[in-house]
Design a protein around this motif. Structure first.
Motif, PDB file in Angstrom:
ATOM      1  N   GLY A  88       0.773  -1.230   0.000  1.00  0.00           N
ATOM      2  CA  GLY A  88       0.000   0.000   0.000  1.00  0.00           C
ATOM      3  C   GLY A  88       0.804   1.279   0.000  1.00  0.00           C
ATOM      4  N   PHE A  89       2.131   1.187   0.054  1.00  0.00           N
ATOM      5  CA  PHE A  89       2.961   2.391  -0.023  1.00  0.00           C
ATOM      6  C   PHE A  89       2.925   2.945  -1.449  1.00  0.00           C
ATOM      7  CE2 PHE A  89       4.668   0.221   3.681  1.00  0.00           C
ATOM      8  CZ  PHE A  89       4.850   1.268   4.575  1.00  0.00           C
ATOM      9  N   THR A  90       2.899   4.257  -1.558  1.00  0.00           N
ATOM     10  CA  THR A  90       2.820   4.891  -2.873  1.00  0.00           C
ATOM     11  C   THR A  90       3.951   5.882  -3.136  1.00  0.00           C
ATOM     12  OG1 THR A  90       1.408   6.687  -2.044  1.00  0.00           O
ATOM     13  CG2 THR A  90       0.289   4.702  -2.893  1.00  0.00           C
ATOM     14  N   HIS A  91       4.545   6.445  -2.087  1.00  0.00           N
ATOM     15  CA  HIS A  91       5.556   7.484  -2.244  1.00  0.00           C
ATOM     16  C   HIS A  91       6.872   7.030  -1.606  1.00  0.00           C
ATOM     17  CE1 HIS A  91       2.187   9.762  -3.597  1.00  0.00           C
ATOM     18  NE2 HIS A  91       2.901  10.873  -3.730  1.00  0.00           N
ATOM     19  N   HIS A 113      -3.224   2.315  -9.131  1.00  0.00           N
ATOM     20  CA  HIS A 113      -2.104   1.998  -8.239  1.00  0.00           C
ATOM     21  C   HIS A 113      -1.036   3.085  -8.374  1.00  0.00           C
ATOM     22  CE1 HIS A 113      -4.103  -1.897  -8.720  1.00  0.00           C
ATOM     23  NE2 HIS A 113      -3.610  -2.187  -7.543  1.00  0.00           N
ATOM     24  N   PRO A 114      -1.270   4.253  -7.776  1.00  0.00           N
ATOM     25  CA  PRO A 114      -0.308   5.357  -7.916  1.00  0.00           C
ATOM     26  C   PRO A 114       1.029   4.999  -7.286  1.00  0.00           C
ATOM     27  CG  PRO A 114      -1.883   5.836  -6.185  1.00  0.00           C
ATOM     28  CD  PRO A 114      -2.376   4.596  -6.873  1.00  0.00           C
ATOM     29  N   LEU A 115       2.075   5.546  -7.842  1.00  0.00           N
ATOM     30  CA  LEU A 115       3.416   5.276  -7.331  1.00  0.00           C
ATOM     31  C   LEU A 115       4.317   6.418  -7.754  1.00  0.00           C
ATOM     32  CD1 LEU A 115       5.238   1.832  -7.497  1.00  0.00           C
ATOM     33  CD2 LEU A 115       6.445   3.958  -7.942  1.00  0.00           C
ATOM     34  N   CYS A 116       5.048   6.993  -6.806  1.00  0.00           N
ATOM     35  CA  CYS A 116       5.983   8.076  -7.084  1.00  0.00           C
ATOM     36  C   CYS A 116       7.298   7.791  -6.364  1.00  0.00           C
ATOM     37  CB  CYS A 116       5.432   9.420  -6.607  1.00  0.00           C
ATOM     38  SG  CYS A 116       3.891   9.927  -7.387  1.00  0.00           S
ATOM     39  N   CYS A 117       8.404   8.014  -7.057  1.00  0.00           N
ATOM     40  CA  CYS A 117       9.735   7.798  -6.474  1.00  0.00           C
ATOM     41  C   CYS A 117      10.562   9.067  -6.624  1.00  0.00           C
ATOM     42  CB  CYS A 117      10.461   6.664  -7.188  1.00  0.00           C
ATOM     43  SG  CYS A 117       9.640   5.059  -7.138  1.00  0.00           S
ATOM     44  N   ARG A 118      11.323   9.379  -5.589  1.00  0.00           N
ATOM     45  CA  ARG A 118      12.225  10.516  -5.667  1.00  0.00           C
ATOM     46  C   ARG A 118      13.574  10.133  -5.079  1.00  0.00           C
ATOM     47  NH1 ARG A 118      10.435  16.455  -3.924  1.00  0.00           N
ATOM     48  NH2 ARG A 118       9.320  16.122  -5.875  1.00  0.00           N
ATOM     49  N   ASP A 155      11.341  19.041   1.776  1.00  0.00           N
ATOM     50  CA  ASP A 155      11.171  18.418   0.465  1.00  0.00           C
ATOM     51  C   ASP A 155      10.278  17.182   0.562  1.00  0.00           C
ATOM     52  OD1 ASP A 155      11.896  18.305  -2.387  1.00  0.00           O
ATOM     53  OD2 ASP A 155      12.969  16.476  -1.839  1.00  0.00           O
ATOM     54  N   TYR A 156      10.447  16.413   1.629  1.00  0.00           N
ATOM     55  CA  TYR A 156       9.623  15.219   1.816  1.00  0.00           C
ATOM     56  C   TYR A 156       8.165  15.600   2.030  1.00  0.00           C
ATOM     57  CZ  TYR A 156       7.811  10.876   3.796  1.00  0.00           C
ATOM     58  OH  TYR A 156       7.048   9.759   4.046  1.00  0.00           O
ATOM     59  N   SER A 214       2.779  15.319  -0.248  1.00  0.00           N
ATOM     60  CA  SER A 214       1.526  16.060  -0.343  1.00  0.00           C
ATOM     61  C   SER A 214       0.872  15.934  -1.702  1.00  0.00           C
ATOM     62  CB  SER A 214       1.758  17.541  -0.031  1.00  0.00           C
ATOM     63  OG  SER A 214       2.487  18.168  -1.076  1.00  0.00           O
ATOM     64  N   HIS A 215       1.605  15.413  -2.669  1.00  0.00           N
ATOM     65  CA  HIS A 215       1.085  15.269  -4.024  1.00  0.00           C
ATOM     66  C   HIS A 215       0.586  13.835  -4.227  1.00  0.00           C
ATOM     67  CE1 HIS A 215       3.185  19.036  -4.458  1.00  0.00           C
ATOM     68  NE2 HIS A 215       2.575  19.222  -5.596  1.00  0.00           N
TER      69      HIS A 215
END
Length: 247
Positions: free
Chosen positions: A100-103, A134-139, A237-238, A243-244
């Protein structure tokens, strides 16, 4: 909150209010005559802990091995192949995404990781293309690439900050582990600079492991200043990152 020190029930509860996770990543490689071999993992790990003091967040176990092939002529260095590191990042993100993690916010301490890790992100995005449910963002946040940190390093050390075994990273590692501070003279005081192509070339051109730096200038006190700057910048930054689209 440390993932490794949590139960699965606690992680499940955490996911009820946040789907972001911080993942420190570094390397195990030489850092000159007085730099700790674990420097690149120690720095992001300590910064992540400082961020957790400012806001509720979950910190994954540090990825302490990176792409350090160019340091393999120095004893103690351990490297992953680029393809191995890519696969490791993909598998970690995929595993956590399933829960369930997305970011996924990677705090990086090693320049050699940038290309493999960002390539892994591209592979991950390609694999989920067409699955908007299934949103997913990596930074990837490279802690040392920060205007405040580079400005302070320039003020304190000038050109002696260097490019590898930098004074700032050695200082931050000393702040994290003051019991491991090394007192070593440098000859020459400031190392030369130049290009490298492979491990043997690195050892031949820079026999003590430094490039352009004088890490004998590193102090615990300076390390705390770099730490505070990094924590402040990355915590903000986190917050912006999660937040997005994150819960």
């Amino acid at each position: 909150m440390q993932l490794a020190l949590s139960t699965w029930q606690e992680v499940e509860t955490y996911l009820g209010h946040s789907t972001g996770i911080v993942i420190p990543i570094g390397s195990t490689e030489q850092h000159g005559p007085n730099g700790l071999i674990g420097t690149d993992a120690i720095c992001p790990s300590r910064i992540a802990s400082g961020m957790a003091e400012k806001q509720p967040l979950l910190i994954a176990p540090t990825i302490s091995y990176g792409m350090s092939q160019h340091h393999m002529a120095f004893a103690g260095t351990i490297t992953l192949r680029p393809s191995t590191l890519i696969r490791v990042v993909i598998d970690i993100v995929t595993s956590l995404h399933r829960h369930g993690f997305t970011h996924f916010y990677f705090i990086n301490g090693h320049g050699g990781n940038i290309a493999p890790v960002t390539t892994a992100f591209s592979e991950i995005y390609a694999a989920i293309e067409g699955h908007p449910s299934h949103p997913l963002c990596c930074r990837l946040a490279n802690w040392w690439r920060n205007d405040a940190i580079t400005t302070l390093a320039r003020e304190l050390y000038g050109d002696a900050e260097g490019y590898h075994a930098t004074v700032s990273e050695v200082a931050l590692s000393y702040f994290a582990h003051p019991e491991a501070v090394k007192q070593v003279s440098m000859q020459p005081e400031v190392a030369p600079v130049g290009e490298i192509y492979h491990a043997a070339d690195f050892r031949e051109k820079f026999p003590d492991g430094r490039i352009g730096s004088n890490p004998a200038l590193a102090t615990v006190e300076d390390g705390e200043r770099f730490y505070q700057l990094a924590v402040d910048a990355l915590a903000e930054d986190y917050r912006h990152f999660i937040s997005h689209g994150a819960q």
